[in-house]
Motif scaffolding. Structure first.
Motif, short mmCIF file in Angstrom:
data_model
loop_
_atom_site.label_atom_id
_atom_site.label_comp_id
_atom_site.label_asym_id
_atom_site.label_seq_id
_atom_site.Cartn_x
_atom_site.Cartn_y
_atom_site.Cartn_z
N TRP A 186 73.74 73.19 35.42
CA TRP A 186 72.80 73.42 34.32
C TRP A 186 73.40 72.91 33.01
O TRP A 186 74.57 73.12 32.74
N ASN A 187 72.58 72.26 32.20
CA ASN A 187 73.00 71.86 30.87
C ASN A 187 72.41 72.89 29.89
O ASN A 187 71.23 72.83 29.55
N LYS A 225 72.82 73.44 26.75
CA LYS A 225 72.36 72.94 25.45
C LYS A 225 70.94 72.38 25.55
O LYS A 225 70.12 72.59 24.67
N SER A 226 70.64 71.69 26.62
CA SER A 226 69.29 71.16 26.81
C SER A 226 68.28 72.28 27.04
O SER A 226 67.15 72.20 26.57
N GLY A 229 67.70 73.94 23.63
CA GLY A 229 66.93 73.01 22.80
C GLY A 229 65.47 72.94 23.22
O GLY A 229 64.58 72.91 22.37
N PHE A 230 65.21 72.93 24.53
CA PHE A 230 63.84 72.88 25.01
C PHE A 230 63.09 74.16 24.67
O PHE A 230 61.92 74.12 24.29
N CYS A 246 71.12 70.82 19.57
CA CYS A 246 71.26 70.91 21.04
C CYS A 246 71.03 69.56 21.70
O CYS A 246 71.83 69.13 22.54
N PHE A 247 69.95 68.89 21.34
CA PHE A 247 69.67 67.61 21.97
C PHE A 247 70.65 66.53 21.52
O PHE A 247 71.00 65.63 22.28
N ALA A 300 73.93 67.25 23.48
CA ALA A 300 73.72 66.92 24.89
C ALA A 300 73.64 65.40 25.08
O ALA A 300 74.18 64.86 26.05
N GLY A 301 72.99 64.71 24.14
CA GLY A 301 72.90 63.25 24.23
C GLY A 301 74.24 62.58 24.04
O GLY A 301 74.57 61.62 24.75
N LYS A 325 76.26 62.98 27.18
CA LYS A 325 75.80 62.11 28.25
C LYS A 325 76.23 60.67 27.98
O LYS A 325 76.61 59.95 28.89
#
Length: 74
Positions: free
Chosen positions: A10-11, A13-14, A17-18, A58-59, A62-63, A66
């Motif tokens: 699980w991420n 942060k994503s 953010g969602f 958050c995004f 997470a970006g 990645k």
């Protein structure tokens, strides 16, 4: 309880953010509906700004994770 471990699928942060983005969208829809009815929906600016910062943070993090990839321990 596995989501709280360091190694999981699980991420977090994503997910956060969602959820914050979903809340922002629900508030926007509620504002449109109350405006259509003729009432004013009062939302403090700092509350909306804080949700915006949570989503962007958050995004963004997470970006970057990645894009940069994970470092492998030797």
């Amino acid at each position: 309880m596995n989501i709280f471990k360091d190694n999981n699928n699980w991420n977090e942060k994503s997910i956060i953010g969602f959820v914050a983005f979903l809340i922002m969208c629900l508030i926007m829809v509620a504002d449109l509906v109350t405006g259509w009815v003729g009432k004013d929906l009062v939302i403090n600016e700092f509350v909306y700004d804080s949700f915006t910062l949570v989503v962007l943070g958050c995004f963004g993090i997470a970006g970057l994770e990645k894009f940069a990839g994970k470092k492998k321990d030797k």
